[in-house]
Design a protein around this motif. Structure first.
Motif, PDB file in Angstrom:
ATOM      1  N   PHE A 350       1.046  -1.338  -0.125  1.00 17.89           N
ATOM      2  CA  PHE A 350       0.121  -0.270  -0.155  1.00 17.89           C
ATOM      3  C   PHE A 350       0.794   1.066   0.015  1.00 17.89           C
ATOM      4  O   PHE A 350       0.266   2.608  -1.339  1.00 17.89           O
ATOM      5  N   ASN A 351       1.852   1.195   0.811  1.00 22.03           N
ATOM      6  CA  ASN A 351       2.765   2.641   1.029  1.00 22.03           C
ATOM      7  C   ASN A 351       3.544   2.766  -0.637  1.00 22.03           C
ATOM      8  O   ASN A 351       4.050   3.530  -1.542  1.00 22.03           O
ATOM      9  N   ARG A 352       4.117   1.824  -1.243  1.00 20.22           N
ATOM     10  CA  ARG A 352       4.177   1.634  -2.291  1.00 20.22           C
ATOM     11  C   ARG A 352       3.200   1.998  -3.812  1.00 20.22           C
ATOM     12  O   ARG A 352       3.452   3.042  -4.048  1.00 20.22           O
ATOM     13  N   TRP A 353       1.954   1.532  -3.257  1.00 16.81           N
ATOM     14  CA  TRP A 353       1.446   2.197  -4.340  1.00 16.81           C
ATOM     15  C   TRP A 353       1.052   3.934  -4.501  1.00 16.81           C
ATOM     16  O   TRP A 353       0.935   3.986  -5.469  1.00 16.81           O
ATOM     17  N   ILE A 354       1.197   3.857  -2.886  1.00 22.57           N
ATOM     18  CA  ILE A 354       0.947   5.129  -2.723  1.00 22.57           C
ATOM     19  C   ILE A 354       1.754   6.355  -3.419  1.00 22.57           C
ATOM     20  O   ILE A 354       2.294   7.522  -4.330  1.00 22.57           O
ATOM     21  N   LYS A 355       2.959   5.309  -3.264  1.00 25.51           N
ATOM     22  CA  LYS A 355       4.235   6.240  -3.922  1.00 25.51           C
ATOM     23  C   LYS A 355       4.356   6.481  -5.130  1.00 25.51           C
ATOM     24  O   LYS A 355       4.372   7.197  -6.249  1.00 25.51           O
ATOM     25  N   GLY A 359       3.869   9.888  -7.560  1.00 22.61           N
ATOM     26  CA  GLY A 359       5.056  10.227  -8.185  1.00 22.61           C
ATOM     27  C   GLY A 359       5.785   9.155  -8.551  1.00 22.61           C
ATOM     28  O   GLY A 359       6.537   9.235  -7.304  1.00 22.61           O
ATOM     29  N   SER A 360       6.602   8.815  -9.414  1.00 21.04           N
ATOM     30  CA  SER A 360       7.894   7.476  -8.460  1.00 21.04           C
ATOM     31  C   SER A 360       9.057   8.502  -8.998  1.00 21.04           C
ATOM     32  O   SER A 360      10.297   7.467  -7.911  1.00 21.04           O
ATOM     33  N   GLN A 361       8.789   9.967  -9.275  1.00 19.84           N
ATOM     34  CA  GLN A 361      10.420  10.324  -8.817  1.00 19.84           C
ATOM     35  C   GLN A 361      10.792  10.353  -7.660  1.00 19.84           C
ATOM     36  O   GLN A 361      11.406  11.071  -7.010  1.00 19.84           O
ATOM     37  N   GLN A 362       9.503  10.518  -6.613  1.00 23.60           N
ATOM     38  CA  GLN A 362       9.430  11.030  -4.558  1.00 23.60           C
ATOM     39  C   GLN A 362      10.216   9.373  -4.383  1.00 23.60           C
ATOM     40  O   GLN A 362       9.607   8.546  -4.648  1.00 23.60           O
ATOM     41  N   SER A 363      11.324  10.025  -4.087  1.00 28.83           N
ATOM     42  CA  SER A 363      11.600   8.488  -2.779  1.00 28.83           C
ATOM     43  C   SER A 363      10.869   8.164  -1.621  1.00 28.83           C
ATOM     44  O   SER A 363       9.945   9.026  -0.729  1.00 28.83           O
ATOM     45  N   TYR A 364      10.801   7.160  -1.544  1.00 31.70           N
ATOM     46  CA  TYR A 364      10.002   6.972   0.054  1.00 31.70           C
ATOM     47  C   TYR A 364      11.134   8.259   1.149  1.00 31.70           C
ATOM     48  O   TYR A 364       9.608   8.062   2.364  1.00 31.70           O
ATOM     49  N   GLU A 365      10.925   7.940   1.216  1.00 33.80           N
ATOM     50  CA  GLU A 365      12.250   9.328   2.384  1.00 33.80           C
ATOM     51  C   GLU A 365      11.859  10.597   2.267  1.00 33.80           C
ATOM     52  O   GLU A 365      10.976  10.894   3.130  1.00 33.80           O
ATOM     53  N   VAL A 366      11.390  11.595   0.710  1.00 34.91           N
ATOM     54  CA  VAL A 366      11.114  12.637   0.432  1.00 34.91           C
ATOM     55  C   VAL A 366       9.804  12.059   0.888  1.00 34.91           C
ATOM     56  O   VAL A 366       8.974  13.799   1.811  1.00 34.91           O
ATOM     57  N   LEU A 367       8.740  11.002   0.372  1.00 36.02           N
ATOM     58  CA  LEU A 367       7.655  11.210   1.562  1.00 36.02           C
ATOM     59  C   LEU A 367       7.269  11.492   3.281  1.00 36.02           C
ATOM     60  O   LEU A 367       5.452  11.865   3.917  1.00 36.02           O
ATOM     61  N   ASN A 368       8.180  10.474   3.072  1.00 32.44           N
ATOM     62  CA  ASN A 368       7.925  10.470   4.743  1.00 32.44           C
ATOM     63  C   ASN A 368       8.509  11.607   5.408  1.00 32.44           C
ATOM     64  O   ASN A 368       7.609  11.687   6.542  1.00 32.44           O
ATOM     65  N   GLU A 369       9.698  12.208   5.157  1.00 34.62           N
ATOM     66  CA  GLU A 369       9.528  13.218   5.128  1.00 34.62           C
ATOM     67  C   GLU A 369       8.113  14.682   4.817  1.00 34.62           C
ATOM     68  O   GLU A 369       7.588  15.950   6.266  1.00 34.62           O
ATOM     69  N   ALA A 370       7.566  14.808   4.360  1.00 30.79           N
ATOM     70  CA  ALA A 370       6.581  14.809   3.674  1.00 30.79           C
ATOM     71  C   ALA A 370       5.620  15.023   5.160  1.00 30.79           C
ATOM     72  O   ALA A 370       4.219  15.798   4.807  1.00 30.79           O
ATOM     73  N   ALA A 371       5.387  13.595   5.190  1.00 29.69           N
ATOM     74  CA  ALA A 371       3.751  13.583   6.009  1.00 29.69           C
ATOM     75  C   ALA A 371       5.044  13.513   7.770  1.00 29.69           C
ATOM     76  O   ALA A 371       3.084  13.633   8.592  1.00 29.69           O
ATOM     77  N   ALA A 372       5.450  13.833   7.887  1.00 29.97           N
ATOM     78  CA  ALA A 372       5.945  13.770   9.642  1.00 29.97           C
ATOM     79  C   ALA A 372       5.440  15.478  10.163  1.00 29.97           C
ATOM     80  O   ALA A 372       4.764  15.057  11.835  1.00 29.97           O
ATOM     81  N   PRO A 373       5.019  16.316   9.134  1.00 30.10           N
ATOM     82  CA  PRO A 373       4.185  17.245   9.879  1.00 30.10           C
ATOM     83  C   PRO A 373       2.981  17.434  10.059  1.00 30.10           C
ATOM     84  O   PRO A 373       2.418  17.980  10.357  1.00 30.10           O
ATOM     85  N   VAL A 374       2.342  16.198   9.051  1.00 34.42           N
ATOM     86  CA  VAL A 374       1.184  16.599   9.339  1.00 34.42           C
ATOM     87  C   VAL A 374       0.777  15.659  10.633  1.00 34.42           C
ATOM     88  O   VAL A 374       1.055  15.227  11.152  1.00 34.42           O
ATOM     89  N   SER A 375      -0.703  16.216  11.133  1.00 30.26           N
ATOM     90  CA  SER A 375      -1.094  16.282  12.396  1.00 30.26           C
ATOM     91  C   SER A 375      -1.412  14.734  12.594  1.00 30.26           C
ATOM     92  O   SER A 375      -1.488  13.773  12.293  1.00 30.26           O
ATOM     93  N   VAL A 376      -1.234  14.442  14.231  1.00 33.49           N
ATOM     94  CA  VAL A 376      -1.648  12.488  14.172  1.00 33.49           C
ATOM     95  C   VAL A 376      -3.286  12.470  13.944  1.00 33.49           C
ATOM     96  O   VAL A 376      -3.897  13.519  14.482  1.00 33.49           O
TER      97      VAL A 376
END
Length: 543
Positions: A350-355, A359-376
C-alpha cells in the motif's frame, strides 16, 4: 613418612602434568579457532523476497555484515493473470539471486573464497513445481494469491474443523497444499508432469546444489504437516489425492541441504562444495535474526506484507484460523516451539502504491518527510489497507483498500501518505488484538530498522496505537539467513551464540496513546461496517 611424601609428590607431579597438558590443549584449541577467524570465515545469506533478492555476507567472528546488496534495482513484478491471482517466475528469482551475489562480490569488501556456508530465507507459502528434468512447470503461485481460498475452505469443512486445527494448527485455507489442489483441478496437464513440489527456498537451494530437500517448518507453512504425529499429514495427502513422492526428502532445518555445484561456484567466484546449511521462511528467519526463539517473545516486519510473529511452547491455534501456527526454526518433537503468525497482505505494498500514485520520482524518504508535519490522525483522513488479496485475519475475505473522509480543501499528498501509514499501523493493532485474545500478551516487540520501520511516522504510530515499546536491530532477512547458515554448518553452537553481542540500535516508546486510541476506534468502526456488509454476503464471516 618419606615414602608417603614421595607418593604424594608423585601424585602432585602427575596432576601438574595433566593440568598443564589440559591447559595446553585448551590454548591450542583457542589458537586454532582464532586462526580460523583471522583467516576469514564468512557466511552468505540470501533472502528471496517478493520485491527483490537481498544478500548479505556476515563475518562469523564479529557477527557483523561486511557487505550487502539487492537485485533488481526496481521492485520485482508480481504477475496478475486474473483478479486475486499473484505469480512470479522462479527462474527469474534464480537469475536475480546470482546477480545479487555478484553485485555483493563487486564491493570487494571480502574474498568470496572465504565464504564457508550459505543460508536461504524466502517468501512463505509459495508453490514451485518442477518436472523430472528439473525444469519449472509453471510460474510460482505466491503467498498473496487468492485463487485457492474456496478449495481450502471446502477441505476445512470436509476434513473437519477440529481435526484440522488440532493436527495442522490451521485451516488448509489459501496455503500451499490448497494451491497445489487448484493446479490439480485446473491444470491437469501440468499436474501430470510434477516430479517435486517445493517452497521457494527449496527451489533456490536445488538450483545451487542439485539436491531437493525440505523441512518440517516448510511443510507446516504449506499445511502439509501433522503436529500430533510429527510427520507428513496422511489426511491432507489422502484428501487432495496427492502422491507422497511429490514431497522432497525431509531433514532438519539446520543441516546440509546439499553442496554448491562446481558450475555454480565458478560462476559466482565461490568455493565448490560449501553447504547450503539452512533454509527457512522469511518470518521464522526474521525471528531468528532478532533472537526471538522462546515463548512470549515477539518480532515484527513491515515489508510488502506486514507480520507479527510470536513464539509459543503449545500446539495452539485460533478457532477461526485468522492467525496461523507453524513450526518455528527450533521446533522439534521433544521441544515444542510454535511460531504464531499474524500476516497482513496490504502493508508495504500500500505504501508502494501511494508512492507510485504520487509520482515515481518521489523517494520513500521524501514522502516520509512530507508526512511527518501532518498532525496525528491525518486531519481526519482514513485509509483502509486491505487491497492485496484475501486477508487471513479477515477470514480470507477481500475487503479492498479505501480512503474515507477526504476533504478536497484540506487533504493533499502528505495527508494521504500519513493516512496510509497510520492505516497500516491500525491494521497491526486489529491483528494484535486477535493474538491477545489467543493468549499472547507482549510488552516489547523487536524489529529490524528496515522497510516501513524506517519511517518515523509509521514507527511512532505502531508503538502508540499498539501501546508497545519497539526495539530496533540492524540486519534484514539476508542477515538472518547468514546467521542460520552458521548454526547449520556448526560454526555457532546455537541461536544464543549466533546472537551474541547483538544490541538494540534504537527504540520507540508509546506516545500520543489517547489520540491514537481515538483515531483507531474511528478506523475500526469504518472497517467493521465493511465487515458487516461481507457478513451479509457470507454468513460464516466472524469477528
Amino acid at each position: 613418612m618419606p615414602e608417603a611424601c614421595h607418593t604424594a609428590g608423585l601424585f602432585l607431579c602427575i596432576f601438574d602434568i595433566k593440568f598443564r597438558f589440559d591447559a595446553l590443549i585448551s590454548i591450542v584449541s583457542s589458537i586454532l579457532i582464532l586462526i580460523k577467524f583471522i583467516k576469514g570465515m564468512l557466511l552468505l545469506g540470501i533472502d528471496v523476497g517478493t520485491s527483490s533478492i537481498k544478500v548479505s555476507v556476515v563475518d562469523a567472528a564479529t557477527h557483523r555484515s561486511v557487505a550487502s546488496a539487492h537485485y533488481p534495482e526496481t521492485e520485482a513484478e508480481i504477475i496478475n493473470p486474473n483478479p486475486g491471482w499473484a505469480e512470479q517466475d522462479p527462474d527469474l528469482w534464480w537469475e536475480n539471486v546470482k546477480q545479487a551475489i555478484l553485485k555483493c562480490n563487486a564491493t570487494r569488501n571480502y574474498d568470496p573464497q572465504d565464504i564457508t556456508a550459505i543460508g536461504i530465507a524466502y517468501q512463505m507459502h509459495g508453490l514451485v513445481l518442477i518436472d523430472k528434468d528439473g525444469y519449472v512447470l509453471r510460474n510460482a503461485i505466491i503467498w498473496c494469491d487468492s485463487r485457492a481460498v474456496e478449495i481450502g475452505n471446502k477441505a476445512f469443512d470436509e476434513i473437519g474443523h477440529e481435526y484440522c486445527l488440532s493436527h495442522l494448527l490451521n485451516s488448509p485455507g489459501n496455503f500451499t497444499a490448497s494451491k497445489l489442489a487448484w493446479v490439480k483441478e485446473n491444470e491437469p496437464a501440468v499436474y501430470e508432469k510434477i516430479y517435486k513440489l517445493m517452497l521457494p527456498g527449496d527451489f533456490i537451494a536445488f538450483k545451487m546444489t542439485g539436491d531437493i530437500t525440505t523441512t518440517n517448518s516448510a511443510l507446516s507453512e504449506g499445511i502439509f504437516w501433522d503436529f500430533q504425529k510429527e510427520e507428513l499429514s496422511p489426511d491432507i495427502m489422502r484428501y487432495f489425492g496427492f502422491d507422497n513422492v511429490f514431497v522432497p526428502t525431509i531433514q532438519p532445518l539446520f543441516s546440509a541441504h546439499g553442496y554448491l555445484k562446481e558450475s555454480i561456484a565458478t560462476g559466482l567466484s565461490l568455493k565448490q562444495g560449501i553447504p547450503v546449511a539452512y533454509k527457512a521462511g522469511d518470518q521464522p528467519n526474521n525471528a531468528l535474526s532478532l533472537n526471538v526463539m522462546e515463548p512470549g517473545e515477539l518480532a515484527a516486519t513491515a515489508g510488502t506484507s506486514g507480520v507479527i510473529y510470536g513464539v509459543s511452547n503449545e500446539l495452539g491455534y485460533d478457532s477461526y484460523s485468522r492467525i496461523n501456527s507453524f513450526a518455528h526454526v527450533n521446533h522439534s518433537e521433544a521441544l515444542k516451539r510454535i511460531g504464531i503468525l499474524l500476516c497482513i497482505n496490504g502493508t508495504g505494498i500500500f505504501n508502494r502504491w501511494i508512492k507510485t500514485i504520487t509520482g515515481s520520482q518521489q523517494s520513500y524518504e521524501v514522502l516520509n518527510e512530507a508526512a511527518a508535519p501532518v498532525s496525528v490522525g491525518s486531519d481526519g483522513l482514513l485509509a483502509i489497507p486491505f487491497g492485496n488479496g484475501a486477508e487471513r485475519m479477515l477470514n480470507n475475505q477481500i475487503i479492498g483498500a479505501h480512503f474515507e473522509q477526504i476533504d478536497f480543501n484540506t487533504h493533499g499528498i502528505a495527508h494521504m501518505v500519513r493516512a496510509v501509514q497510520e492505516g497500516i499501523a491500525f491494521s497491526f493493532r486489529y491483528g494484535l488484538d486477535i493474538m491477545r485474545k489467543n493468549g499472547m500478551h507482549p510488552q516489547v516487540v523487536r524489529a529490524s530498522k528496515a522497510n516501513l520501520f524506517l519511517s518515523d511516522v509509521f514507527a511512532t504510530t505502531f508503538a502508540g496505537v499498539n501501546q508497545l515499546s519497539v526495539e530496533f536491530y540492524e540486519g534484514d532477512g539476508s542477515y538472518g539467513a547468514a546467521i542460520g547458515a552458521g548454526i547449520g554448518a556448526g560454526i555457532f553452537t546455537g541461536s544464543s551464540e549466533a546472537a551474541a553481542g547483538r544490541k538494540s540500535i534504537d527504540h520507540v516508546e508509546p506516545s500520543h496513546t489517547s489520540i491514537y486510541e481515538e483515531r483507531y476506534a474511528i478506523w475500526k468502526d469504518s472497517l467493521e461496517r465493511k465487515i458487516a456488509i461481507m457478513k451479509q454476503r457470507n454468513p460464516v464471516f466472524v469477528d
